[in-house]
Design an enzyme around this catalytic site. Structure first.
Site, PDB file in Angstrom:
ATOM      1  N   GLU A   1      -6.869 -13.682  -1.824  1.00 44.90           N
ATOM      2  CA  GLU A   1      -6.305 -12.790  -0.233  1.00 44.90           C
ATOM      3  C   GLU A   1      -7.142 -12.305  -0.185  1.00 44.90           C
ATOM      4  OE1 GLU A   1      -2.856 -10.907   0.083  1.00 44.90           O
ATOM      5  OE2 GLU A   1      -2.119 -12.151   1.639  1.00 44.90           O
TER       6      GLU A   1
ATOM      7  N   LYS B   1      12.103   1.941   2.441  1.00 48.09           N
ATOM      8  CA  LYS B   1      10.690   2.902   2.664  1.00 48.09           C
ATOM      9  C   LYS B   1       9.462   2.030   3.456  1.00 48.09           C
ATOM     10  CE  LYS B   1       6.473   2.818  -0.078  1.00 48.09           C
ATOM     11  NZ  LYS B   1       5.872   2.934   0.922  1.00 48.09           N
TER      12      LYS B   1
ATOM     13  N   GLU C   1       8.460 -11.699  -0.861  1.00 48.95           N
ATOM     14  CA  GLU C   1       8.254 -12.277   0.143  1.00 48.95           C
ATOM     15  C   GLU C   1       6.410 -11.441   0.261  1.00 48.95           C
ATOM     16  OE1 GLU C   1       8.521 -14.112   1.935  1.00 48.95           O
ATOM     17  OE2 GLU C   1      10.980 -14.262   1.482  1.00 48.95           O
TER      18      GLU C   1
ATOM     19  N   CYS D   1       0.798 -12.274   7.057  1.00 45.72           N
ATOM     20  CA  CYS D   1       0.532 -13.105   5.975  1.00 45.72           C
ATOM     21  C   CYS D   1       0.317 -14.663   5.907  1.00 45.72           C
ATOM     22  CB  CYS D   1       1.774 -12.715   4.885  1.00 45.72           C
ATOM     23  SG  CYS D   1       3.414 -13.588   5.869  1.00 45.72           S
TER      24      CYS D   1
HETATM   25  P1  NDP Z   1       1.823  -3.790  -1.000  1.00 46.37           P
HETATM   26  O1  NDP Z   1       2.186  -4.685  -2.447  1.00 46.37           O
HETATM   27  O2  NDP Z   1       0.355  -2.472  -1.565  1.00 46.37           O
HETATM   28  O3  NDP Z   1       2.759  -3.073  -0.417  1.00 46.37           O
HETATM   29  C1  NDP Z   1       3.298  -3.071  -0.022  1.00 46.37           C
HETATM   30  C2  NDP Z   1       5.133  -1.866   0.431  1.00 46.37           C
HETATM   31  O4  NDP Z   1       5.708  -2.130  -1.433  1.00 46.37           O
HETATM   32  C3  NDP Z   1       4.230  -0.866   0.889  1.00 46.37           C
HETATM   33  O5  NDP Z   1       5.018   0.478   1.608  1.00 46.37           O
HETATM   34  C4  NDP Z   1       3.810   0.070  -0.336  1.00 46.37           C
HETATM   35  O6  NDP Z   1       4.080   2.223  -0.127  1.00 46.37           O
HETATM   36  C5  NDP Z   1       5.292  -0.201  -1.105  1.00 46.37           C
HETATM   37  N1  NDP Z   1       4.625   0.271  -2.474  1.00 46.37           N
HETATM   38  C6  NDP Z   1       3.063   0.581  -3.083  1.00 46.37           C
HETATM   39  N2  NDP Z   1       3.264   0.429  -4.772  1.00 46.37           N
HETATM   40  C7  NDP Z   1       4.490   0.006  -5.418  1.00 46.37           C
HETATM   41  C8  NDP Z   1       5.400   0.214  -6.511  1.00 46.37           C
HETATM   42  N3  NDP Z   1       4.842  -0.015  -7.951  1.00 46.37           N
HETATM   43  N4  NDP Z   1       7.006   0.170  -5.959  1.00 46.37           N
HETATM   44  C9  NDP Z   1       7.118  -0.141  -5.348  1.00 46.37           C
HETATM   45  N5  NDP Z   1       6.905  -0.232  -3.938  1.00 46.37           N
HETATM   46  C10 NDP Z   1       5.308  -0.492  -4.357  1.00 46.37           C
HETATM   47  O7  NDP Z   1       1.254  -4.893   0.477  1.00 46.37           O
HETATM   48  P2  NDP Z   1       0.105  -4.097   1.134  1.00 46.37           P
HETATM   49  O8  NDP Z   1       1.600  -3.297   2.064  1.00 46.37           O
HETATM   50  O9  NDP Z   1      -1.089  -3.652   1.208  1.00 46.37           O
HETATM   51  O10 NDP Z   1       0.995  -5.127   2.323  1.00 46.37           O
HETATM   52  C11 NDP Z   1      -0.138  -6.219   2.164  1.00 46.37           C
HETATM   53  C12 NDP Z   1       0.336  -7.198   1.807  1.00 46.37           C
HETATM   54  O11 NDP Z   1       1.575  -8.424   1.728  1.00 46.37           O
HETATM   55  C13 NDP Z   1      -0.374  -8.966   1.581  1.00 46.37           C
HETATM   56  O12 NDP Z   1      -0.465  -9.673   0.205  1.00 46.37           O
HETATM   57  C14 NDP Z   1       0.095  -9.718   2.331  1.00 46.37           C
HETATM   58  O13 NDP Z   1      -0.088 -10.472   2.148  1.00 46.37           O
HETATM   59  C15 NDP Z   1       1.761  -9.442   2.216  1.00 46.37           C
HETATM   60  N6  NDP Z   1       2.743  -9.903   3.117  1.00 46.37           N
HETATM   61  C16 NDP Z   1       4.069 -11.032   2.546  1.00 46.37           C
HETATM   62  C17 NDP Z   1       3.879 -11.239   4.257  1.00 46.37           C
HETATM   63  C18 NDP Z   1       4.856 -12.747   3.749  1.00 46.37           C
HETATM   64  O14 NDP Z   1       6.108 -12.807   4.150  1.00 46.37           O
HETATM   65  N7  NDP Z   1       5.301 -13.096   3.020  1.00 46.37           N
HETATM   66  C19 NDP Z   1       4.434 -10.520   5.302  1.00 46.37           C
HETATM   67  C20 NDP Z   1       3.304  -9.693   5.081  1.00 46.37           C
HETATM   68  C21 NDP Z   1       2.443  -9.673   4.323  1.00 46.37           C
HETATM   69  P3  NDP Z   1       2.718   2.036  -0.068  1.00 46.37           P
HETATM   70  O15 NDP Z   1       2.585   1.818   1.488  1.00 46.37           O
HETATM   71  O16 NDP Z   1       2.746   3.166  -0.013  1.00 46.37           O
HETATM   72  O17 NDP Z   1       1.239   1.750  -0.941  1.00 46.37           O
END
Ligand code: NDP
Length: 480
Positions: free
Chosen positions: A384, A173, A248, A282
């Site tokens: 963050e 997803k 992550e 990130c």
């Molecule tokens: P989110 O946590 O909002 O979303 C990440 C993914 O999870 C999306 O596909 C989202 O779908 C999905 N999601 C949301 N809610 C649920 C749920 N209840 N169950 C399962 N999946 C769910 O993160 P962001 O997309 O806003 O990304 C930014 C974040 O990602 C920042 O905190 C950043 O630091 C982190 N990040 C970490 C990295 C690492 O390697 N440590 C690398 C890159 C980013 P939807 O889009 O529909 O909400």
């Protein structure tokens, strides 16, 4: 208007609900395509396809699995321009960045795991008692790969490539905010003839698609990249079901600059490390700590360099900063700038939304922003922000800056600048961080373990670590 489709059982299909979500171009602030608003029913279809494909795929010789990955990589490379443009339009990032970083790295992820899987070994342990143990490393089953919007195809492929290389079948997803390159990837998989069900891509909201995947008893493995709060939600669901989990998560990365650092290099790199991809990586440095003798000069030169960054049309040459990914994200970032002022911070440059409406761009642009005068433990320096906002703070001693650096709940990536070798090793050892870059930033060798400590995550991606995660070890002991 273009309608994105799910990729299930080798075919592009509409969501069962026939409902769609608006997909925005963040630079224009306009809807430009529609994404399936998939439901549990679509997820079930995808899981069922992946389950059916699993036995055959996991028993396919690794050399053949490797060939598929290589073909996917080559197709992405051939279509670099198309992918890069799609990523830039979907995410708001400069086209130049998508062309140079996002898409080449996505292709490289497939190429890397195409090679890694044929070199992946399992262990054997001889016993003097006249027995030998060998460890089988077996694919596990249906794997969920859930990824965020900031580096859409780059992070999506970073999970999918090792999962399928190891013989699992995947239901993936992408973020619903940036689905386009995942859709193009599904077309590439069809072109290269990837067996049906090996990879399934279900578009839609996290609380529907992501949640159904996390809940499913047929999905024993979840690889997630995203926010710490979402990671917590997934962990709560997965833990009682004893799923294998890789998380992550967020970061609040320190960049520590000592007086003896290579000045020109640190200046150039810190502009990138703080503001690349509008600060939405990130690994971006969001807290910059500069030793006192260099502080004033660095601050002056850094502000000058940051002010020179061009915020503009992501598709134009010369644009350094594109749009933030969504209106709500922009509002969150601007809210943090207000908070920083309330907390006593001084905005040295930036701080405002950028109006590019005269160019027909009604989207979500924010000036790269640098703030000083904040205590290390205020909210601005602890939470963050994930946007083009960094803070700058002076320090005197190693002990002091270590305390600042380690004070947050996060521990993803730290960057350290010094020419003192002993200090570099000492600090690297003491920093609470999964990754430490010394005199560089984002220099990536894909064989190395990638991930964070504390609230930045659980587990490691990259290299053989990922292949170990996506396989289950089984020890076989034979006495002879
Ligand atoms: P989110 O946590 O909002 O979303 C990440 C993914 O999870 C999306 O596909 C989202 O779908 C999905 N999601 C949301 N809610 C649920 C749920 N209840 N169950 C399962 N999946 C769910 O993160 P962001 O997309 O806003 O990304 C930014 C974040 O990602 C920042 O905190 C950043 O630091 C982190 N990040 C970490 C990295 C690492 O390697 N440590 C690398 C890159 C980013 P939807 O889009 O529909 O909400």
């Amino acid at each position: 208007m273009q309608k994105i489709q799910n990729y299930i059982n080798g075919e592009l299909i509409d969501p069962t609900s026939s409902e769609y979500i608006d997909n925005y171009n963040p630079a224009k602030g306009e809807v430009y395509s529609l994404i399936p608003d998939s439901t549990e029913e679509d997820v079930e279809l995808a899981i069922s396809a992946a389950k059916s494909a699993f036995r055959s795929w996991s028993e396919t010789p690794k050399e053949i699995r490797s060939d598929y990955l290589l073909k996917i990589s080559q197709k992405i490379e051939e279509r670099l321009e198309e992918f890069a443009l799609a990523e830039s339009i979907d995410n708001g990032k400069p086209l130049s960045l998508a062309r140079k970083v996002d898409i080449p790295r996505a292709a490289k992820n497939f190429r890397f795991y195409s090679s890694a899987i044929v070199h992946f070994e399992s262990e054997s342990h001889y016993m003097e008692l006249g027995a030998i143990n060998y460890t089988l490393r077996k694919a596990i089953g249906v794997t969920a790969c859930i990824s965020p919007w900031n580096l859409p195809l780059y992070l999506f492929s970073w999970k999918i490539a090792p999962a399928i290389a190891a013989g699992n079948c995947v239901v993936a997803k992408p973020s619903e905010i940036t689905p386009m390159t995942a859709y193009l990837l599904s077309k590439v998989c069809i072109e290269v003839g990837l067996p049906k069900g090996v990879l399934n891509i279900v578009h839609g909201y996290g609380h529907k698609v992501g949640n159904a995947l996390s809940e499913s008893n047929d999905v024993p493995v979840i690889s997630f990249t995203g926010g710490t709060k979402t990671g917590e939600t997934i962990a709560r669901i997965a833990a009682p079901k004893f799923k294998k989990l890789s998380l992550e998560l967020g970061g609040k990365n320190p960049c520590i600059i000592f007086d003896d650092a290579d000045y020109d290099k640190v200046l150039d790199t810190t502009v990138r490390s703080a503001f690349a991809n509008q600060g939405q990586i990130c690994l971006c440095s969001s807290r910059i700590f500069v030793q006192d003798k260099m502080y004033e000069k660095f601050k002056r030169d850094f502000v000058h360099r940051v002010k020179a960054l061009k915020v503009g049309n992501p598709n134009e040459n010369g644009t350094d900063q594109g749009a933030l990914v969504s209106k709500s994200h922009m509002e969150k970032v601007l809210g943090y700038i207000d908070l920083a002022k309330e907390e006593g911070g001084t905005v040295l440059c930036g701080g405002k939304q950028v109006d590019l409406s005269e160019q027909g761009l009604n989207g979500w642009f924010v000036e790269p922003t640098l703030i000083e005068g904040l205590s290390y433990d205020c909210r601005t320096n602890q939470e963050e922000i994930f946007g083009p906002v960094a803070t700058i703070t002076p320090f005197k001693t190693e002990e002091e800056v270590l305390m600042y650096a380690n004070s947050t709940e996060y521990g993803l990536a730290a960057t350290l600048w010094t020419s003192n070798l002993s200090r570099a090793h000492r600090m690297a050892n003491e920093l609470h961080s999964g990754i430490v870059w010394i005199n560089c930033w984002l220099l990536r060798d894909l064989r190395t373990p990638f991930g964070g400590v504390k609230n930045s995550g659980v587990g490691r991606e990259g290299g053989f670590e990922a292949l170990r995660f996506f396989t289950e070890p089984k020890n076989v002991c034979i006495q002879y």
